[in-house]
Design an enzyme around this catalytic site. Sequence first.
Site, PDB file in Angstrom:
ATOM      1  N   GLU A  15      76.986 117.509 113.058  1.00 34.10           N
ATOM      2  CA  GLU A  15      76.942 118.797 113.721  1.00 34.10           C
ATOM      3  C   GLU A  15      75.644 119.008 114.486  1.00 34.10           C
ATOM      4  O   GLU A  15      74.589 118.523 114.095  1.00 34.10           O
ATOM      5  CB  GLU A  15      77.135 119.914 112.695  1.00 34.10           C
ATOM      6  CG  GLU A  15      78.555 119.889 112.161  1.00 34.10           C
ATOM      7  CD  GLU A  15      78.820 120.937 111.103  1.00 34.10           C
ATOM      8  OE1 GLU A  15      79.958 121.405 111.052  1.00 34.10           O
ATOM      9  OE2 GLU A  15      77.922 121.282 110.344  1.00 34.10           O
TER      10      GLU A  15
ATOM     11  N   CYS B  93      71.376 126.039 107.406  1.00 36.77           N
ATOM     12  CA  CYS B  93      70.781 124.846 106.794  1.00 36.77           C
ATOM     13  C   CYS B  93      71.546 124.445 105.548  1.00 36.77           C
ATOM     14  O   CYS B  93      71.856 125.275 104.709  1.00 36.77           O
ATOM     15  CB  CYS B  93      69.362 125.118 106.323  1.00 36.77           C
ATOM     16  SG  CYS B  93      68.261 125.622 107.591  1.00 36.77           S
TER      17      CYS B  93
ATOM     18  N   CYS C  62      73.666 111.674 104.197  1.00 38.12           N
ATOM     19  CA  CYS C  62      72.247 111.447 103.895  1.00 38.12           C
ATOM     20  C   CYS C  62      72.138 110.821 102.513  1.00 38.12           C
ATOM     21  O   CYS C  62      72.837 111.225 101.588  1.00 38.12           O
ATOM     22  CB  CYS C  62      71.473 112.765 103.926  1.00 38.12           C
ATOM     23  SG  CYS C  62      69.694 112.549 103.617  1.00 38.12           S
TER      24      CYS C  62
ATOM     25  N   CYS D  34      71.627 120.444  98.690  1.00 37.82           N
ATOM     26  CA  CYS D  34      72.040 120.193 100.072  1.00 37.82           C
ATOM     27  C   CYS D  34      73.452 119.614 100.130  1.00 37.82           C
ATOM     28  O   CYS D  34      73.733 118.590  99.499  1.00 37.82           O
ATOM     29  CB  CYS D  34      71.058 119.232 100.732  1.00 37.82           C
ATOM     30  SG  CYS D  34      71.543 118.744 102.401  1.00 37.82           S
TER      31      CYS D  34
ATOM     32  N   CYS E 153      69.402 122.403 116.957  1.00 41.87           N
ATOM     33  CA  CYS E 153      69.189 121.669 115.711  1.00 41.87           C
ATOM     34  C   CYS E 153      70.071 120.419 115.762  1.00 41.87           C
ATOM     35  O   CYS E 153      71.295 120.536 115.893  1.00 41.87           O
ATOM     36  CB  CYS E 153      69.581 122.587 114.551  1.00 41.87           C
ATOM     37  SG  CYS E 153      69.472 121.805 112.939  1.00 41.87           S
TER      38      CYS E 153
ATOM     39  N   CYS F 108      69.368 115.527  97.980  1.00 35.93           N
ATOM     40  CA  CYS F 108      68.682 116.681  97.390  1.00 35.93           C
ATOM     41  C   CYS F 108      69.725 117.550  96.665  1.00 35.93           C
ATOM     42  O   CYS F 108      70.854 117.698  97.141  1.00 35.93           O
ATOM     43  CB  CYS F 108      67.969 117.483  98.466  1.00 35.93           C
ATOM     44  SG  CYS F 108      66.716 116.507  99.315  1.00 35.93           S
TER      45      CYS F 108
HETATM   46  N1  SAH Z   1      66.558 115.747 105.949  1.00 33.53           N
HETATM   47  C1  SAH Z   1      65.575 116.539 106.549  1.00 33.53           C
HETATM   48  C2  SAH Z   1      66.081 117.410 107.673  1.00 33.53           C
HETATM   49  C3  SAH Z   1      67.433 118.057 107.495  1.00 33.53           C
HETATM   50  S1  SAH Z   1      67.587 119.313 106.294  1.00 33.53           S
HETATM   51  C4  SAH Z   1      64.860 117.390 105.524  1.00 33.53           C
HETATM   52  O1  SAH Z   1      65.314 117.447 104.391  1.00 33.53           O
HETATM   53  O2  SAH Z   1      63.822 117.952 105.856  1.00 33.53           O
HETATM   54  C5  SAH Z   1      66.804 120.730 107.082  1.00 33.53           C
HETATM   55  C6  SAH Z   1      66.270 121.756 106.101  1.00 33.53           C
HETATM   56  O3  SAH Z   1      67.338 122.463 105.447  1.00 33.53           O
HETATM   57  C7  SAH Z   1      65.443 121.126 105.001  1.00 33.53           C
HETATM   58  O4  SAH Z   1      64.275 121.857 104.749  1.00 33.53           O
HETATM   59  C8  SAH Z   1      66.387 121.224 103.835  1.00 33.53           C
HETATM   60  O5  SAH Z   1      65.706 121.127 102.636  1.00 33.53           O
HETATM   61  C9  SAH Z   1      67.056 122.549 104.069  1.00 33.53           C
HETATM   62  N2  SAH Z   1      68.281 122.742 103.300  1.00 33.53           N
HETATM   63  C10 SAH Z   1      69.147 121.786 102.870  1.00 33.53           C
HETATM   64  N3  SAH Z   1      70.156 122.356 102.182  1.00 33.53           N
HETATM   65  C11 SAH Z   1      69.924 123.678 102.162  1.00 33.53           C
HETATM   66  C12 SAH Z   1      70.645 124.805 101.622  1.00 33.53           C
HETATM   67  N4  SAH Z   1      71.795 124.654 100.977  1.00 33.53           N
HETATM   68  N5  SAH Z   1      70.126 126.033 101.803  1.00 33.53           N
HETATM   69  C13 SAH Z   1      68.972 126.191 102.496  1.00 33.53           C
HETATM   70  N6  SAH Z   1      68.273 125.182 103.034  1.00 33.53           N
HETATM   71  C14 SAH Z   1      68.736 123.925 102.866  1.00 33.53           C
HETATM   72 FE1  SF4 Z   2      69.049 114.708 103.173  1.00 29.58          FE
HETATM   73 FE2  SF4 Z   2      69.785 117.222 102.796  1.00 29.58          FE
HETATM   74 FE3  SF4 Z   2      67.730 116.236 101.426  1.00 29.58          FE
HETATM   75 FE4  SF4 Z   2      67.458 116.690 104.066  1.00 29.58          FE
HETATM   76  S1  SF4 Z   2      67.810 118.232 102.481  1.00 29.58           S
HETATM   77  S2  SF4 Z   2      66.832 114.852 102.921  1.00 29.58           S
HETATM   78  S3  SF4 Z   2      69.569 116.205 104.763  1.00 29.58           S
HETATM   79  S4  SF4 Z   2      69.872 115.553 101.273  1.00 29.58           S
END
Ligand code: SAH
Ligand code: SF4
Length: 385
Positions: A98, A358, A118, A125, A111, A122
Amino acid sequence: MNDTGATDRIDLLGLDRPSLVALCRDWGVKPFRGQQVMRWVHRRFESDFEAMSDLARGFRATLAERARVAAPAVISDHVAADGTRKWLLDVGQGNAVEAVFIPEVSRGTLCVSTQAGCAVNCLFCSTGKQGFARNLTAGEIVGQLWLANRLLGARAGAVDGDAEDGAPDDHDRIVTNVVFMGMGEPLLNYEATSTALRILLDDHGYGLSRRRVTVSTSGVVPMIDRLRDDVPVALAISLHAPNDALRDHLVPLNRKHPLAELMAACRRYLDRAPRDFVTFEYVMLDGVNDADEHARQLVELVRDVPCKFNLIPFNPFPDSGLRRSPPERIRSFVQRLSDAGIVTTVRKTRGDDIDAACGQLAGDVVDRTRLARRVERGRIAIARA
Ligand code: SAH
Ligand code: SF4
């Protein structure tokens, strides 16, 4: 290279200037023609070589035979009530990524995604939950910006009047800022990400200033150093926890690159960064990382790192088992960081009615039922907009 099949034609979207110039040289064409092609593609968003009127007929024919300008196909296109626009893009083999456009009064931010899925996984996420499918190519990353400009109707004419310094005016464009905060970990797809960055910054490409391009990373320390040496843009670090025990749990990559290493990498980065601070992103998870004690530990952790904090209220997704911190907890957290002299903002959740916020971005489209449901939800959002 096979010059005949359509799929074997070289995709110009992913070639930086040295590569385009080298390609021209290989084809016996004057190198400056590479620069001209670059401007047609990235400044006028042109994909039809016949329309590139200042190129010799023979060169246009060579391009048509051997090259292509092909962004990923749009599967769906949704506009949220707040104007946020989200494109679901087909990157083949059942995978989709996306790109999200966030319009604001004085700027327009795109964005972009760097991977399908990925591998970092995390806890909070939804992209991470889908696992890793593959890296995007530089062309697929740049293609998101190219496509957004075309679909948003950016004025191609903006290119015409700027021969002097080669840099287009910001108000002539709709996308003024790009953040690498979509699906995937950009620094685990370093080659494609850095090539894409060079094209974004190139005066013959998108001509964006380093300050207007932000790479967000979960903390791939060696690649933060490479980025600093190769193409230092604004840096955002997904911090999410103030100590290793909690961060190991939330961001598994921390086990490989713990906080002390990450803070040292941030300090090294700042020597060359276009901004004199790093942005720390911190997702606010109810009862997990949002206590006043966590704020106190954070202040200690970042003592030697000039920084700003961007708190992100958790965006829920099905079966996450996590909740967003309540507003009063977020306020208290902001207060604690601000009292310590750290500029702290809370990210406004944009486009959440179309799952464009996000951590809510879609992954695998093999599950057609789920995709159909999302499309349906998006349609409802358009009707409300
Ligand atoms: N992988 C990279 C960039 C993509 S994620 C990273 O982790 O930085 C972009 C941002 O969205 C990151 O700060 C991530 O931690 C945050 N994010 C991921 N899942 C989220 C969620 N469910 N709610 C709010 N922020 C989230
Ligand atoms: Fe990957 Fe999501 Fe963690 Fe960013 S926040 S590194 S996209 S798993």
